[in-house]
Design a protein around this motif. Structure first.
Motif, PDB file in Angstrom:
ATOM      1  N   LEU A   1       0.571  -1.063   0.439  1.00 55.54           N
ATOM      2  CA  LEU A   1       0.083   0.310   0.098  1.00 55.54           C
ATOM      3  C   LEU A   1       0.972   1.414  -0.030  1.00 55.54           C
ATOM      4  O   LEU A   1       1.968   1.233   0.547  1.00 55.54           O
ATOM      5  N   PRO A   2       0.290   2.354  -0.493  1.00 54.11           N
ATOM      6  CA  PRO A   2       1.347   3.614  -0.766  1.00 54.11           C
ATOM      7  C   PRO A   2       2.112   3.573   0.272  1.00 54.11           C
ATOM      8  O   PRO A   2       2.963   4.782   0.459  1.00 54.11           O
ATOM      9  N   PHE A   3       1.253   4.327   1.639  1.00 60.69           N
ATOM     10  CA  PHE A   3       1.179   4.846   3.575  1.00 60.69           C
ATOM     11  C   PHE A   3       2.734   3.547   3.664  1.00 60.69           C
ATOM     12  O   PHE A   3       3.460   4.542   3.985  1.00 60.69           O
ATOM     13  N   ALA A   4       2.707   2.282   3.089  1.00 58.73           N
ATOM     14  CA  ALA A   4       4.532   1.816   3.231  1.00 58.73           C
ATOM     15  C   ALA A   4       4.830   2.658   2.912  1.00 58.73           C
ATOM     16  O   ALA A   4       6.427   2.049   3.666  1.00 58.73           O
ATOM     17  N   LYS A   5       5.763   3.438   2.081  1.00 57.82           N
ATOM     18  CA  LYS A   5       7.108   3.868   1.615  1.00 57.82           C
ATOM     19  C   LYS A   5       7.331   4.971   2.884  1.00 57.82           C
ATOM     20  O   LYS A   5       8.336   5.540   2.595  1.00 57.82           O
ATOM     21  N   SER A   6       6.327   5.226   3.356  1.00 56.80           N
ATOM     22  CA  SER A   6       6.839   6.656   4.597  1.00 56.80           C
ATOM     23  C   SER A   6       7.429   5.976   5.691  1.00 56.80           C
ATOM     24  O   SER A   6       7.784   6.661   6.631  1.00 56.80           O
ATOM     25  N   LEU A   7       7.170   4.559   6.065  1.00 58.89           N
ATOM     26  CA  LEU A   7       7.318   3.908   6.867  1.00 58.89           C
ATOM     27  C   LEU A   7       8.779   3.880   7.176  1.00 58.89           C
ATOM     28  O   LEU A   7       9.692   3.342   6.063  1.00 58.89           O
ATOM     29  N   LYS A   8       9.395   4.215   8.058  1.00 60.57           N
ATOM     30  CA  LYS A   8      11.237   3.829   7.838  1.00 60.57           C
ATOM     31  C   LYS A   8      11.319   2.935   8.946  1.00 60.57           C
ATOM     32  O   LYS A   8      10.216   1.990   9.394  1.00 60.57           O
ATOM     33  N   ARG A   9      12.399   2.057   8.670  1.00 65.56           N
ATOM     34  CA  ARG A   9      12.812   0.889   9.531  1.00 65.56           C
ATOM     35  C   ARG A   9      14.298   0.735   9.939  1.00 65.56           C
ATOM     36  O   ARG A   9      14.644   1.843   9.768  1.00 65.56           O
TER      37      ARG A   9
END
Length: 474
Positions: free
Chosen positions: A360-368
């Motif tokens: 999903l698009p929002f996953a790209k904004s999650l840091k790791r």
């Protein structure tokens, strides 16, 4: 645009193949929500090809206004979590305290967008379910008033709780095995994702001393939903909400298997909500994007929020409102692994529905982090805390326990999105962030006192920081 339209058409065709048979709807002006129902096994078998249309169907059901023709109202049943008949009379069509109290999920979860929070007018009243609605009222002796919690990022929240539960139960299993092997007591600290939940002592005979477990139930299942943290999964939360707020009874709890009836509530509509219908609502909620930080902050706000974030950490707020929790996997499966009877369980499904939130698009904004784990910025430890003491007790207005959780104990609220979810507190009785911070007692008393010891500008910077955590439209 044409390719997108073709893809959507194909997805809808797949979904049309998983509709369970039902009574034919009337004309195009028909008021009912359901012309047909979804079949869980067919959805799961269809796999990813049906996912987009399943989520869209969930969105439709979330905003739908259920009617008596759909089975809404439960005229001869109560709001109790366990199927319970009314002993006399018929349930009123709208009851502020015992429900039904809303036509749609969106009726409460609408601010600032669908899936969000709500104003005071959307508050609900929680009780364990009396057999006659006339016994329910707004007096705290009978019911507890609750403000709407935003559902944004709910799939991520449930996944965190699942992993924490697995970690805690693994610690217990290891302690029991060690005690049996050595013949000696084994003390084990309960910690998951850096959050401590007390400790246990396992004895050689397999008995486990649970007296020092803290902030979680004795079964070590982290329950992340509701103000008290009593619902394990979105599925369980949804089934309860459908029954309480709309009088729509799900087959997996109120159907013939458990009640011997296809129409336990005597609404005139058999099997009103199928397992597939519930899954559509779960899929919609699980894929809601998480809250974020307000974009394009004015310069003075940005500077104040930056200082406020530091102060937030310094005075100890982050000891409970943990900024991020690490998540190993973004794969959401329905049904959930730790649900109990009355909610569809993994053992009862041929194949689970699988949703990869990483796509999903929002996953790209999650840091790791350096382990490759996703860092979920929910500002909570998903643990229950005592929030009241003898001198700071504004949050201690409830007289009823809920699901065996003490009346003065609440789950740490997730602060992501807090800038968009006023008013504050479990019953929405605090209109400003400063007011709810000052109301913290019990486990949070030290942070509250440290907040009051700051000068006005420093306190205001914390408010600036919290108000920058918002729910924005995708």
């Amino acid at each position: 645009m044409r390719n997108r339209f073709s893809a959507l058409t194909a997805a809808l065709c797949v979904l049309s193949g998983v509709l369970a048979a039902s009574a034919a709807a009337g004309g195009s002006w028909d008021e009912r929500v359901f012309g047909s129902h979804l079949d869980f096994d067919a959805i799961a078998a269809a796999g990813p090809s049906a996912l987009d249309s399943l989520i869209e169907r969930g969105r439709e059901l979330f905003k739908a206004k259920f009617t008596t023709a759909d089975g809404a109202g439960r005229p001869k049943a109560t709001q109790a979590i366990i199927p319970t008949k009314r002993k006399s009379g018929v349930n009123p069509p709208f009851s502020r305290t015992s429900g039904p109290d809303s036509n749609s999920c969106f009726g409460c979860h609408n601010d600032p967008i669908e899936g969000g929070s709500g104003d005071d007018v959307a508050n609900v009243f929680v009780s364990e379910g009396f057999e006659s609605a006339q016994f329910d009222n707004t007096d705290p002796s009978f019911s507890s008033e609750r403000h709407t919690i935003a559902l944004m990022g709910a799939g991520l929240v449930e996944l965190l709780a699942r992993e924490m539960t697995a970690d805690l139960q693994a610690i217990r299993a290891e302690a029991v095995a060690h005690a049996r092997l050595t013949g000696e007591d084994c003390r084990a600290d309960l910690a998951a994702k850096g959050v401590r939940f007390g400790w246990i002592i396992a004895h050689a005979d397999g008995i486990v001393d649970l007296d020092s477990v803290d902030g979680v139930d004795a079964d070590l299942i982290v329950r992340p939903f509701s103000r008290k943290g009593v619902f394990t999964s979105l599925r369980q939360f949804t089934i309860n909400a459908l029954n309480i707020h709309h009088g729509m009874e799900a087959v997996e709890r109120f159907g013939v298997r458990w009640t011997g009836s296809h129409d336990f509530a005597e609404s005139g509509v058999p099997d009103a909500i199928t397992a597939g219908d519930v899954s559509a609502l779960v899929a919609f909620q699980a894929t809601l994007p998480p809250p974020t930080v307000k974009a394009n902050l004015p310069g003075d706000w940005r500077a104040a929020a930056s200082q406020g974030e530091i102060q937030f950490q310094t005075i100890g707020c982050a000891s409970c409102h943990v900024q991020t929790l690490p998540l190993k996997s973004l794969v959401f499966t329905d049904p959930a692994p730790f649900d109990m009877a009355g909610t569809l369980r993994t053992s009862e499904a041929k194949t689970p529905i699988r949703i990869d939130l990483a796509a999903l698009p929002f996953a790209k904004s999650l840091k790791r982090n350096d382990k490759g784990e996703w860092l979920i910025p929910l500002y909570s430890d998903l643990k229950r805390h005592l929030v009241v003491d003898e001198s700071v007790n504004a949050l201690g207005n409830e007289l009823q326990a809920q699901r065996f959780v003490e009346r003065d104990v609440f789950l740490t609220p997730r602060l992501w999105g807090v800038g968009s979810t006023a008013p504050y507190g479990h019953n929405g009785s605090f209109r400003m962030l400063d007011e709810i911070i000052v109301a913290h007692g019990g486990d949070a008393r030290f942070s509250r006192d440290a907040y009051l010891a700051l000068d006005p500008q420093q306190r205001d910077s914390i408010v600036a920081f919290l108000r920058s955590l918002v729910i924005e439209a995708p």
